[in-house]
Design an enzyme around this catalytic site. Structure first.
Site, PDB file in Angstrom:
ATOM      1  N   ARG A  90       0.606  -8.860  13.806  1.00 57.43           N
ATOM      2  CA  ARG A  90      -0.469  -8.175  13.095  1.00 57.43           C
ATOM      3  C   ARG A  90      -0.945  -8.608  11.729  1.00 57.43           C
ATOM      4  O   ARG A  90      -2.134  -8.362  11.834  1.00 57.43           O
ATOM      5  CB  ARG A  90       1.110  -7.261  12.127  1.00 57.43           C
ATOM      6  CG  ARG A  90       1.610  -6.048  12.700  1.00 57.43           C
ATOM      7  CD  ARG A  90       3.185  -5.864  12.324  1.00 57.43           C
ATOM      8  NE  ARG A  90       2.832  -4.865  11.327  1.00 57.43           N
ATOM      9  CZ  ARG A  90       3.891  -4.978  10.348  1.00 57.43           C
ATOM     10  NH1 ARG A  90       5.276  -5.498  10.952  1.00 57.43           N
ATOM     11  NH2 ARG A  90       3.978  -4.023   9.349  1.00 57.43           N
ATOM     12  N   LYS A 127       0.814  -1.143   0.104  1.00 59.13           N
ATOM     13  CA  LYS A 127      -0.095   0.115   0.203  1.00 59.13           C
ATOM     14  C   LYS A 127       1.001   1.446   0.109  1.00 59.13           C
ATOM     15  O   LYS A 127       0.470   2.194  -0.220  1.00 59.13           O
ATOM     16  CB  LYS A 127      -1.045  -0.249   1.287  1.00 59.13           C
ATOM     17  CG  LYS A 127      -0.344  -0.253   2.875  1.00 59.13           C
ATOM     18  CD  LYS A 127      -1.644  -0.558   3.466  1.00 59.13           C
ATOM     19  CE  LYS A 127      -1.478  -0.954   5.116  1.00 59.13           C
ATOM     20  NZ  LYS A 127      -0.289  -0.239   5.726  1.00 59.13           N
ATOM     21  N   ARG A 172      -9.080   0.634  10.418  1.00 57.54           N
ATOM     22  CA  ARG A 172      -8.251  -0.757  10.698  1.00 57.54           C
ATOM     23  C   ARG A 172      -8.842  -1.348  11.221  1.00 57.54           C
ATOM     24  O   ARG A 172      -9.474  -3.149  11.463  1.00 57.54           O
ATOM     25  CB  ARG A 172      -6.920  -1.112  11.403  1.00 57.54           C
ATOM     26  CG  ARG A 172      -5.368  -0.848  10.365  1.00 57.54           C
ATOM     27  CD  ARG A 172      -4.226  -1.459  11.265  1.00 57.54           C
ATOM     28  NE  ARG A 172      -3.230  -1.621  11.012  1.00 57.54           N
ATOM     29  CZ  ARG A 172      -2.446  -0.503  10.071  1.00 57.54           C
ATOM     30  NH1 ARG A 172      -2.618   0.250   9.810  1.00 57.54           N
ATOM     31  NH2 ARG A 172      -1.211  -1.501   9.700  1.00 57.54           N
ATOM     32  N   ARG A 196      12.558  -1.295   9.609  1.00 54.19           N
ATOM     33  CA  ARG A 196      11.258  -1.298  10.543  1.00 54.19           C
ATOM     34  C   ARG A 196      11.191  -1.893  11.498  1.00 54.19           C
ATOM     35  O   ARG A 196      11.452  -2.775  11.885  1.00 54.19           O
ATOM     36  CB  ARG A 196       9.635  -0.947   9.616  1.00 54.19           C
ATOM     37  CG  ARG A 196       9.616  -0.031   9.462  1.00 54.19           C
ATOM     38  CD  ARG A 196       8.241   0.223   8.519  1.00 54.19           C
ATOM     39  NE  ARG A 196       7.337  -0.780   9.462  1.00 54.19           N
ATOM     40  CZ  ARG A 196       6.016  -0.550   9.702  1.00 54.19           C
ATOM     41  NH1 ARG A 196       5.817   0.266   8.199  1.00 54.19           N
ATOM     42  NH2 ARG A 196       4.819  -1.118   9.700  1.00 54.19           N
ATOM     43  N   ARG A 198      11.588  -6.461   4.217  1.00 54.50           N
ATOM     44  CA  ARG A 198      11.260  -5.224   3.458  1.00 54.50           C
ATOM     45  C   ARG A 198      11.935  -4.451   4.026  1.00 54.50           C
ATOM     46  O   ARG A 198      12.633  -4.406   5.094  1.00 54.50           O
ATOM     47  CB  ARG A 198      10.067  -4.839   3.963  1.00 54.50           C
ATOM     48  CG  ARG A 198       9.823  -3.340   3.638  1.00 54.50           C
ATOM     49  CD  ARG A 198       8.473  -3.062   3.691  1.00 54.50           C
ATOM     50  NE  ARG A 198       7.291  -3.044   4.805  1.00 54.50           N
ATOM     51  CZ  ARG A 198       6.016  -2.671   5.964  1.00 54.50           C
ATOM     52  NH1 ARG A 198       5.380  -2.540   4.499  1.00 54.50           N
ATOM     53  NH2 ARG A 198       6.181  -2.824   7.096  1.00 54.50           N
TER      54      ARG A 198
HETATM   55  P1  AMP Z   1       1.157   0.211   9.163  1.00 54.36           P
HETATM   56  O1  AMP Z   1       2.640   1.484   8.884  1.00 54.36           O
HETATM   57  O2  AMP Z   1       0.643   0.764   8.660  1.00 54.36           O
HETATM   58  O3  AMP Z   1       1.933  -1.338   8.853  1.00 54.36           O
HETATM   59  O4  AMP Z   1       1.523   0.718  10.574  1.00 54.36           O
HETATM   60  C1  AMP Z   1       2.244   0.332  12.007  1.00 54.36           C
HETATM   61  C2  AMP Z   1       1.486  -0.095  13.143  1.00 54.36           C
HETATM   62  O5  AMP Z   1       1.501   1.401  13.442  1.00 54.36           O
HETATM   63  C3  AMP Z   1       0.285  -1.064  13.202  1.00 54.36           C
HETATM   64  O6  AMP Z   1       0.996  -2.430  13.169  1.00 54.36           O
HETATM   65  C4  AMP Z   1      -0.592   0.094  14.607  1.00 54.36           C
HETATM   66  O7  AMP Z   1       0.797  -0.687  15.291  1.00 54.36           O
HETATM   67  C5  AMP Z   1      -0.152   1.137  14.226  1.00 54.36           C
HETATM   68  N1  AMP Z   1      -1.079   1.350  13.207  1.00 54.36           N
HETATM   69  C6  AMP Z   1      -0.896   2.678  12.170  1.00 54.36           C
HETATM   70  N2  AMP Z   1      -2.535   2.273  12.107  1.00 54.36           N
HETATM   71  C7  AMP Z   1      -3.564   2.013  12.378  1.00 54.36           C
HETATM   72  C8  AMP Z   1      -4.455   2.417  12.766  1.00 54.36           C
HETATM   73  N3  AMP Z   1      -5.206   2.827  11.581  1.00 54.36           N
HETATM   74  N4  AMP Z   1      -5.795   2.001  14.084  1.00 54.36           N
HETATM   75  C9  AMP Z   1      -4.810   0.928  15.066  1.00 54.36           C
HETATM   76  N5  AMP Z   1      -3.233   1.501  14.915  1.00 54.36           N
HETATM   77  C10 AMP Z   1      -3.019   1.566  13.945  1.00 54.36           C
END
Ligand code: AMP
Length: 211
Positions: free
Chosen positions: A168, A14, A88, A157, A123
């Site tokens: 996740r 994404k 989410r 990361r 990644r």
């Molecule tokens: P991402 O970069 O989208 O994979 O997000 C990394 C982490 O940020 C996730 O594993 C969650 O811990 C937190 N996070 C990101 N977006 C959300 C969301 N919409 N709701 C809750 N936690 C989020």
């Protein structure tokens, strides 16, 4: 042009697709994960509150994340946007519908767990937002560990490890059916198989947003 909501498991691409869409169509890219990582790097109270949760692969509370997104959307002055990583949960999706109009499409980037873990372990990301993958030939950086675009060092990361990935992915599965049903009922859902070349995926998305 429609606003975009991405629903996707970790490492479905994404971020990569958002960057391509942003360049071609002038979208604002709202990544809640990036916003939270920025808060962590800046040492803010929000960052300190969420770091542990993110490192474990769990979700930050709906209240925190909805407020962040609401503030960000209010600052856009009508510019089309991509929501990358939000909503989410069903609760987040319903709150979002109270904030935005219905000129959007929810795009589900469909990826198997097996492929997702392969991508996660390879990644690397850059502070400029570009993402690479050393396990996928077409996504490797030209020079090892260096961003092709800006020359900065690539970073792994903290949550891109197998243990956090498992949490996740499970969190994603637990919440996704509810989200998919919600957008399907509203006739807003498009599913795209992302086990393909990034350009093919990009072309499919481009077709959907200009429908
Ligand atoms: P991402 O970069 O989208 O994979 O997000 C990394 C982490 O940020 C996730 O594993 C969650 O811990 C937190 N996070 C990101 N977006 C959300 C969301 N919409 N709701 C809750 N936690 C989020």
């Amino acid at each position: 042009m429609k606003n975009i909501i991405f629903i996707a498991p970790p490492a479905a691409g994404k971020g990569t697709q958002s960057n391509m869409l942003k360049e071609k169509f002038d979208y604002a890219h709202i990544s809640t994960g990036d916003m939270l990582r920025e808060a962590i790097n800046s040492g803010s109270k929000l960052g300190m509150d969420v770091k542990n949760i993110i490192d474990k692969g769990e979700l930050v509370s709906d209240d925190i994340i909805i407020k962040l997104v609401e503030e960000k959307l209010a600052s856009l002055n009508g510019k089309p946007f991509i929501l990358d990583g939000f909503p989410r949960t069903l609760n987040q999706a319903k709150s979002l519908d109270n904030i935005i109009d219905d000129n959007y499409v929810a795009i589900y980037l469909d990826l198997s767990e097996e492929e997702a873990v392969k991508r996660i372990t390879g990644r690397l990301t850059c502070s400029c937002g570009k993402s690479y993958n050393v396990n996928i030939d077409s996504l490797k950086p030209k020079a090892e560990g260096i961003c092709d675009d800006c020359g900065n060092a690539l970073i792994k990361r903290d949550d891109d490890n197998v243990d956090a990935f498992k949490v996740r992915f499970k969190t994603f599965l637990d919440n996704t059916n509810g989200l998919l049903d919600y957008y399907e009922e509203k006739n807003k859902l498009v599913k795209i198989n992302v086990n393909r070349d990034v350009l093919e995926i990009f072309n499919d998305i481009s077709g959907v947003i200009n429908d």
